[in-house]
Enzyme design. Structure first.
Site, PDB file in Angstrom:
ATOM      1  N   HIS A  18      20.867 -42.697  51.397  1.00 40.06           N
ATOM      2  CA  HIS A  18      21.264 -43.731  52.365  1.00 40.06           C
ATOM      3  C   HIS A  18      21.937 -44.913  51.679  1.00 40.06           C
ATOM      4  CE1 HIS A  18      21.306 -46.909  55.288  1.00 40.06           C
ATOM      5  NE2 HIS A  18      20.661 -47.644  54.411  1.00 40.06           N
TER       6      HIS A  18
ATOM      7  N   CYS B 155      24.711 -42.082  58.297  1.00 39.80           N
ATOM      8  CA  CYS B 155      24.457 -41.083  57.244  1.00 39.80           C
ATOM      9  C   CYS B 155      23.412 -40.076  57.728  1.00 39.80           C
ATOM     10  CB  CYS B 155      24.011 -41.752  55.942  1.00 39.80           C
ATOM     11  SG  CYS B 155      22.255 -42.110  55.817  1.00 39.80           S
TER      12      CYS B 155
ATOM     13  N   ASP C  41      33.029 -45.410  31.256  1.00 41.14           N
ATOM     14  CA  ASP C  41      33.009 -46.673  30.512  1.00 41.14           C
ATOM     15  C   ASP C  41      33.138 -46.364  29.028  1.00 41.14           C
ATOM     16  OD1 ASP C  41      30.561 -45.673  29.842  1.00 41.14           O
ATOM     17  OD2 ASP C  41      29.393 -47.213  30.830  1.00 41.14           O
TER      18      ASP C  41
END
Lengths: 392, 392
Positions: A351, A322, A94
């Site tokens: 997760h 996962c 950014d």
């Protein structure tokens, strides 16, 4: 001259798009969620997991934070953010503007740029379109963002217009300095049909004012960028305002460039954004919530502190594949959280990031199958199903 | 009846031994360092790394902590510590005694046991040889430790003797209750020539008093255990006292059982202990130091905060092959630490644990090669080489 990135739309379903964005360092299938590596690391999640298990292709770096620490000289010494961090896939950086306006005080905003005091040590620092481009050139990210001003979410029409005008002038200056820097920069990265240089994205502002958003879009496209972002949403305004802006704006953005919704959001926001034509998202929510014990699941958010999980040998999300969900139980994760073990933050963050990445993969598959509306409806129904009893 | 563990000495070099300890769940080559998973997790290091990269075969669990949280009922509900945590290799659990004496106040010590206030909520709790055996049976660790009293490192002869007498009576009670619990317990684990039950280790106390250490050894051996531990060292006494006790004691401990030095220590301590005949070690140093920015390397300790690392693209330890050293630079790790990123703790802890495990692997190889003295000398020289300038 070849372009720095390549973009193609693989499939559309209504306004939703499945695309492929190629940078000099990775192939990014969209819609995509970009995890945020604020200070050159994803909080609690090692790059090895991001690469090998989650297969993330692009992450964010924050110019403001890296500008202050370790600083441009250190980054240059290491040869850019990739070599410094060892993340060899794509980075989007950014411009630093958003953090200047949200993290610092004693700001002095002028036509030239913004003087501010570092939140770290109070020292006076200065960012402008030119400086931001120079810092991002040193970071050597694949995607550079123009330096913009982000007005408050509830800014009035006049304030928003004058901010938008400034942003437009800064965008033009950003592009000018960016081009100068690119012309002198050596090419890097692997894809031979690309220029090996950085890409520059413009940012559309205008707060909740649809006419100003439209005007900002036109002026940004007129300057011309490799991709276009929607800034200034999810900054405190009502959800309805964000969805309204997206409804009017996203599909009007150039079709032949990626569309990026900055700093958004929840799983619901992502699904809405995709439906309205957005391709790219980023947000700190997955890791921030992970650290405070909150997990995103296909049945809604859950709070790991909830006593009803104490004896559960179920995973966080039975629908998730996962490595945390494959192995660890709610009861164990709750225990770690209650015991103050950082492994709880590590595993919940893991997760959550996996969940966001997977959600966008499933959205992509649904778009390609022409079933996005149904996918979105079903997914949202499930997300909302058990929230009331999940203790959040 | 078959035994719960199998122990053989593969090679000796002076008093140093290379052995193989088989439990129902893993094969442990010694000398071995056992990482400490205090509350059912190794702080900052996921089990996946311990298994796949570091190949740790046994870790510790702390009975005191797990007794208080999540508590015995929860552990039982999950079917033991392995199922609760998902660590399927061996666990050694301590008795809880050490923590009761070091973490709690308002203790009331009687012949029966010790009443104390939980450091978590101030509630009154009670541990005794019998309760400790029951808790450790519920935890279902491979190696159970007797419940002992640990006198202060500077305890006088009389205090130490009376503590030692109590420890001996408690050891006999521990064994009695342990045997009752084992006879009723179902066998678990894989190795078919083993009983599938838990093993029990005795603990030799006596502080720095060599005559009392000898007496404690004799009394402990007389009761008879599957292995023998040296307790009450590294509790504030001078290093010379510890080495003196080890010099006199370690090689006199039974040859046909593993010898375990509890709660020790630094790399130097481990090398000294191995030379004097110790097979097993545990300590929180690798993770605790990792969290405070301190890394163990083959050239001594280094403090990651040191400004001279800011621009270094060298690894923590060029001699280390762990995944942190293979990938991340000192400059990057220092940046993460200075920025307050938990990834710094995660990666320094990872390296430190890998370093300790590897140090013991190299010690084993040196013993087998008959070169332990030389290995120890060279390694210690290197460990001490650069410490003065490393900023610790």
């Amino acid at each position: 001259m070849s372009k720095p990135i390549d973009w193609k739309v693989d499939a559309s379903d209504g306004k939703a798009r499945a695309g492929t964005l190629r940078t000099r360092r990775s192939v990014i299938e969209t819609p995509v969620f970009m995890p945020v590596g604020t200070q050159g690391a994803l909080k609690g999640v090692r790059f090895e997991w991001l690469e090998n298990e989650m297969d993330a292709r692009i992450i964010l770096g924050n110019t403001y934070h890296l500008f202050l620490r370790p600083g441009v000289d250190a980054i240059k010494q290491f040869g850019g953010l990739h070599r410094f961090t060892s993340w060899e896939r794509s980075f989007l950086t950014d411009s630093g503007g958003f953090q200047v306006f949200s993290l610092t005080d004693l700001r002095k905003l002028t036509e030239e740029g913004v003087e501010f005091r570092s939140h770290l040590d109070g020292s006076k620092r200065f960012l402008s379109p030119e400086v931001s481009m120079e810092v991002q050139a040193a970071l050597d990210s694949e995607i550079v963002m123009v330096f913009d001003e982000c007005p408050p979410g509830d800014a009035g029409h006049e304030q928003t217009r004058s901010s938008l005008e400034l942003t437009a002038r800064w965008a033009a200056r950003s592009k000018k300095r960016f081009n100068e820097l690119q012309s002198g920069a050596p090419a890097s990265g692997g894809a031979s049909d690309l220029s090996g240089k950085q890409a520059l994205f413009g940012i559309i502002q205008g707060a909740g004012h649809l006419d100003l958003r439209r005007e900002s879009l036109d002026r940004t496209v007129e300057i011309g960028f490799d991709g276009y972002a929607i800034g200034g949403l999810s900054v405190g305004e009502e959800k309805a305002v964000m969805y309204d802006v997206l409804d009017h704006l996203a599909h009007q953005m150039p079709e032949d460039a990626p569309r990026y919704l900055m700093g958004v959001g929840t799983p619901e926001d992502l699904l809405e954004g995709v439906e309205k034509g957005v391709d790219m998202f980023d947000c700190v929510i997955p890791t921030r919530n992970g650290r405070t014990g909150s997990a995103f699941t296909s049945k809604g958010k859950l709070n790991i502190r909830n006593a009803r999980f104490a004896l559960s040998d179920e995973p966080l999300d039975p629908g998730c594949s996962c490595s945390v969900c494959k192995r660890y139980s709610l009861g164990y994760l709750r225990h770690l959280y209650q015991a103050g073990e950082m492994n709880a933050s590590i595993m919940l963050s893991h997760h959550n990031v996996a969940f966001f990445l997977d959600l966008m993969r499933r959205a992509r598959a649904a778009i390609i199958a022409g079933e996005y509306s149904q996918f979105k409806r079903t997914t949202l129904e499930n997300l909302r199903a058990s929230t009331p009893e999940s203790g959040v």
